[in-house]
Design an enzyme around this catalytic site. Structure first.
Site, PDB file in Angstrom:
ATOM      1  N   HIS A 311       0.858  -1.191   0.000  1.00  0.00           N
ATOM      2  CA  HIS A 311       0.000   0.000   0.000  1.00  0.00           C
ATOM      3  C   HIS A 311       0.890   1.236   0.000  1.00  0.00           C
ATOM      4  O   HIS A 311       1.947   1.242   0.608  1.00  0.00           O
ATOM      5  CB  HIS A 311      -0.889   0.010   1.258  1.00  0.00           C
ATOM      6  CG  HIS A 311      -2.063   0.906   1.136  1.00  0.00           C
ATOM      7  ND1 HIS A 311      -1.991   2.250   1.381  1.00  0.00           N
ATOM      8  CD2 HIS A 311      -3.339   0.657   0.740  1.00  0.00           C
ATOM      9  CE1 HIS A 311      -3.185   2.794   1.185  1.00  0.00           C
ATOM     10  NE2 HIS A 311      -4.017   1.847   0.781  1.00  0.00           N
ATOM     11  N   ASP A 369      -7.900  -5.296   0.025  1.00  0.00           N
ATOM     12  CA  ASP A 369      -8.346  -6.160  -1.078  1.00  0.00           C
ATOM     13  C   ASP A 369      -7.966  -7.617  -0.894  1.00  0.00           C
ATOM     14  O   ASP A 369      -8.406  -8.473  -1.662  1.00  0.00           O
ATOM     15  CB  ASP A 369      -7.743  -5.646  -2.398  1.00  0.00           C
ATOM     16  CG  ASP A 369      -8.344  -4.298  -2.754  1.00  0.00           C
ATOM     17  OD1 ASP A 369      -7.593  -3.332  -2.924  1.00  0.00           O
ATOM     18  OD2 ASP A 369      -9.594  -4.232  -2.808  1.00  0.00           O
TER      19      ASP A 369
HETATM   20  C1  SDX Z   1      -6.232   0.051  -2.834  1.00  0.00           C
HETATM   21  O1  SDX Z   1      -4.448   4.566  -1.980  1.00  0.00           O
HETATM   22  C2  SDX Z   1      -5.369   3.960  -1.358  1.00  0.00           C
HETATM   23  O2  SDX Z   1      -5.767   4.321  -0.269  1.00  0.00           O
HETATM   24  C3  SDX Z   1      -5.956   2.766  -2.110  1.00  0.00           C
HETATM   25  C4  SDX Z   1      -6.980   1.908  -1.336  1.00  0.00           C
HETATM   26  C5  SDX Z   1      -8.260   2.676  -1.044  1.00  0.00           C
HETATM   27  O3  SDX Z   1      -8.968   2.287  -0.106  1.00  0.00           O
HETATM   28  O4  SDX Z   1      -8.581   3.609  -1.862  1.00  0.00           O
HETATM   29  O5  SDX Z   1      -6.388   1.468  -0.094  1.00  0.00           O
HETATM   30  C6  SDX Z   1      -7.385   0.672  -2.155  1.00  0.00           C
HETATM   31  O6  SDX Z   1      -5.948   0.419  -3.960  1.00  0.00           O
HETATM   32  C7  SDX Z   1      -5.364  -0.915  -2.078  1.00  0.00           C
HETATM   33  C8  SDX Z   1      -4.134  -1.377  -2.911  1.00  0.00           C
HETATM   34  C9  SDX Z   1      -4.654  -2.476  -3.859  1.00  0.00           C
HETATM   35  N1  SDX Z   1      -3.572  -2.837  -4.836  1.00  0.00           N
HETATM   36  C10 SDX Z   1      -2.974  -4.021  -4.781  1.00  0.00           C
HETATM   37  O7  SDX Z   1      -3.137  -4.861  -3.882  1.00  0.00           O
HETATM   38  C11 SDX Z   1      -2.058  -4.295  -5.975  1.00  0.00           C
HETATM   39  C12 SDX Z   1      -0.738  -4.849  -5.462  1.00  0.00           C
HETATM   40  N2  SDX Z   1      -0.007  -3.790  -4.710  1.00  0.00           N
HETATM   41  C13 SDX Z   1       0.727  -2.880  -5.449  1.00  0.00           C
HETATM   42  O8  SDX Z   1       0.839  -2.892  -6.808  1.00  0.00           O
HETATM   43  C14 SDX Z   1       1.406  -1.769  -4.685  1.00  0.00           C
HETATM   44  O9  SDX Z   1       1.724  -2.234  -3.431  1.00  0.00           O
HETATM   45  C15 SDX Z   1       0.607  -0.488  -4.567  1.00  0.00           C
HETATM   46  C16 SDX Z   1       0.229   0.009  -5.914  1.00  0.00           C
HETATM   47  C17 SDX Z   1      -0.620  -0.743  -3.753  1.00  0.00           C
HETATM   48  C18 SDX Z   1       1.472   0.527  -3.856  1.00  0.00           C
HETATM   49  O10 SDX Z   1       2.543   0.738  -4.652  1.00  0.00           O
HETATM   50  P1  SDX Z   1       3.660   1.850  -4.308  1.00  0.00           P
HETATM   51  O11 SDX Z   1       3.422   2.478  -2.993  1.00  0.00           O
HETATM   52  O12 SDX Z   1       3.805   2.733  -5.486  1.00  0.00           O
HETATM   53  O13 SDX Z   1       4.902   0.987  -4.076  1.00  0.00           O
HETATM   54  P2  SDX Z   1       5.850   0.512  -5.220  1.00  0.00           P
HETATM   55  O14 SDX Z   1       5.050   0.002  -6.375  1.00  0.00           O
HETATM   56  O15 SDX Z   1       6.850   1.586  -5.465  1.00  0.00           O
HETATM   57  O16 SDX Z   1       6.550  -0.753  -4.538  1.00  0.00           O
HETATM   58  C19 SDX Z   1       7.624  -0.588  -3.613  1.00  0.00           C
HETATM   59  C20 SDX Z   1       8.404  -1.886  -3.704  1.00  0.00           C
HETATM   60  C21 SDX Z   1       8.778  -2.275  -5.134  1.00  0.00           C
HETATM   61  O17 SDX Z   1       9.891  -3.120  -5.047  1.00  0.00           O
HETATM   62  P3  SDX Z   1      11.368  -2.511  -5.427  1.00  0.00           P
HETATM   63  O18 SDX Z   1      11.233  -1.829  -6.790  1.00  0.00           O
HETATM   64  O19 SDX Z   1      11.680  -1.499  -4.318  1.00  0.00           O
HETATM   65  O20 SDX Z   1      12.307  -3.695  -5.430  1.00  0.00           O
HETATM   66  O21 SDX Z   1       7.536  -2.967  -3.235  1.00  0.00           O
HETATM   67  C22 SDX Z   1       7.289  -3.855  -4.310  1.00  0.00           C
HETATM   68  C23 SDX Z   1       7.628  -3.122  -5.594  1.00  0.00           C
HETATM   69  O22 SDX Z   1       8.024  -4.051  -6.601  1.00  0.00           O
HETATM   70  N3  SDX Z   1       5.874  -4.203  -4.227  1.00  0.00           N
HETATM   71  C24 SDX Z   1       5.397  -5.414  -4.395  1.00  0.00           C
HETATM   72  C25 SDX Z   1       4.011  -5.294  -4.169  1.00  0.00           C
HETATM   73  N4  SDX Z   1       3.704  -4.032  -3.892  1.00  0.00           N
HETATM   74  C26 SDX Z   1       4.862  -3.350  -3.933  1.00  0.00           C
HETATM   75  N5  SDX Z   1       5.997  -6.593  -4.708  1.00  0.00           N
HETATM   76  C27 SDX Z   1       5.180  -7.647  -4.786  1.00  0.00           C
HETATM   77  N6  SDX Z   1       3.837  -7.641  -4.564  1.00  0.00           N
HETATM   78  C28 SDX Z   1       3.230  -6.473  -4.267  1.00  0.00           C
HETATM   79  N7  SDX Z   1       1.933  -6.474  -4.067  1.00  0.00           N
END
Ligand code: SDX
Length: 434
Positions: A311, A369
């Protein structure tokens, strides 16, 4: 805003400029950089807005490190345990939990706006039956602005209030219609003798052929799911609603933009993506395959993410995920599905991830989720409808945030700038010279 002193920026050949620092009632202070461009000719650069406060708000507060979520100051755990969704809607819209009389009046006003124009059913006919429900819902919500010419003056508080009520009241009807349309079944009209959530479940699952009696345990579970999804500060879809609404467009068009944004798998579409992920793992061997799957997730070249994890704000457990897991357990028990393989698989996967340094180092925890798909599937809601349900619940948050923006004397049309690194001015050559 409370003045908290100044921040000094030094730049160029020893130039410096001061900016006021302000604090809110809780959470990070802000550096007010509104004069930055005028005074320095420079922009800030913050793709994804990781360090940017886009507005002031009194509605929802999140502490990502503590895993805390407050709606108008009330912890989500207390609201989920002591209130229903319409009480929460009243709180988000008007700033206070309703007393008995206010609640009865609010419920009555919402109940008497649940029907949609009969013309709406003809709008649906333009879609294929297998259209994704979110495509249909985006269209239906946007189309609502075609029916309410009498109350679209966004500067009139009464028009803003009736539009908010209509959206909250009609979303269940529209979501259920998009589901019935996909089944080829007749639409079920709302009933005024049912609660908001029981009414929705009946519109989703009843047929004209027999009486439908909502299961009160399942109704309570879905009502709590609505509460958990109602608002979440300036997330992508809420920011979309604010930016879209800042042009002065009508609230139905702005909410339709929010629906479209929520559909994305990185946002509200994650519950659908998470359930599909769990079903894929199950099909490939279930718990025995978890190690292989997690290894793929950790491989930066795989492009595989653990959906439902991570998140932008929560760097601790999402408090909604805990409540969603409890609700999941209650519903599966009520249905005699406590050995549901997907639920067991999701808990095994959560355990593996929370003990793996890749996730621990990146502070990746289950978000709202992660469990919501399993409990919605147990409630009989098809995967393709999960994000529609999320849209139904988030409509109150979107419209409350829209109302707060429109009634904020400081608001103006949102218009971010850019760092341009494309071609500088060059001359067009005639086509035979190119
Ligand atoms: C919702 O914003 C809100 O409040 C949203 C929400 C709401 O109520 O409105 O809470 C609802 O959207 C919840 C989130 C649902 N999405 C997912 O579950 C999809 C999977 N998660 C992600 O794609 C990700 O975690 C985000 C999009 C939610 C957050 O992404 P960020 O903050 O931009 O973080 P990032 O993508 O920069 O990741 C940081 C690191 C990366 O690794 P490195 O490049 O540092 O090596 O963490 C890794 C990412 O690759 N990473 C994950 C991951 N999420 C982040 N690796 C594996 N699985 C994941 N789920």
């Amino acid at each position: 805003m409370e003045s908290k002193g100044k921040a000094t920026l030094t730049y160029g050949d020893g130039k410096s400029i001061e900016f006021p620092v302000f604090g809110g009632s809780v959470g990070p202070d802000v550096i007010d950089i509104r004069t930055l461009y005028g005074k320095t000719g420079m922009f800030t650069y913050d793709p994804g807005f990781l360090s940017t406060a886009s507005c002031q708000s009194k509605i929802t507060y999140i502490d990502g490190d503590k895993g805390e979520l407050l709606y108008r100051g009330y912890p989500i755990e207390q609201l989920a345990a002591n209130c229903d969704f319409l009480e929460t809607c009243h709180l988000l819209l008007y700033g206070e939990l309703p007393n008995k009389a206010q609640n009865a009046d609010f419920v009555d006003r919402v109940t008497h706006h649940t029907m949609v124009s009969e013309q709406m059913q003809f709008f649906l006919r333009g879609f294929r039956r297998d259209a994704h429900p979110m495509a249909v819902l985006t269209g239906l919500v946007g189309a609502m602005s075609a029916f309410y010419h009498d109350s679209l003056d966004i500067n009139n508080p009464q028009d803003r209030d009736i539009s908010a009520l209509r959206l909250i009241a009609k979303m269940p009807t529209l979501v259920a219609m998009s589901y019935k349309y996909s089944l080829g079944q007749p639409y079920i009209y709302p009933r005024n003798d049912l609660s908001y959530t029981a009414n929705f479940m009946r519109m989703m699952f009843a047929t004209p052929c027999e009486e439908y009696k909502p299961n009160e345990v399942l109704v309570r579970a879905l009502d709590r799911i609505f509460i958990l999804h109602a608002d979440h500060e300036q997330n992508a879809s809420t920011s979309t609603v604010r930016l879209c609404g800042s042009s002065g467009t009508n609230p139905f068009a702005a909410i339709a933009a929010g629906v479209a944004c929520l559909w994305g798998p990185a946002h509200g579409g994650a519950n659908e993506a998470c359930l599909n992920m769990l079903q894929d793992i199950q099909a490939q061997g279930g718990v025995a395959k978890l190690g292989e799957f997690v290894a793929k997730v950790k491989d930066p070249n795989s492009g595989v993410r653990l959906m439902g994890f991570g998140h932008r704000v929560y760097k601790n457990y999402d408090p909604r995920a805990k409540l969603m897991r409890e609700t999941c357990y209650e519903v599966l028990n009520a249905l005699g599905l406590e050995n549901d393989p997907l639920f067991k698989l999701s808990m095994a996967l959560e355990k593996v991830a929370l003990e793996d340094d890749y996730f621990v180092k990146r502070k990746l925890y289950p978000n709202v989720d992660y469990y919501s798909g399993i409990v919605q599937k147990a409630l009989g809601i098809p995967v393709s409808m999960f994000t529609g349900i999320f849209s139904l619940a988030r409509t109150v948050g979107w419209i409350a945030q829209w109302q707060e923006m429109i009634s904020d004397p400081e608001y103006k049309i949102g218009r971010p700038r850019q760092l341009f690194n494309g071609s500088t001015t060059r001359q067009v050559k005639p086509i035979d010279k190119r």
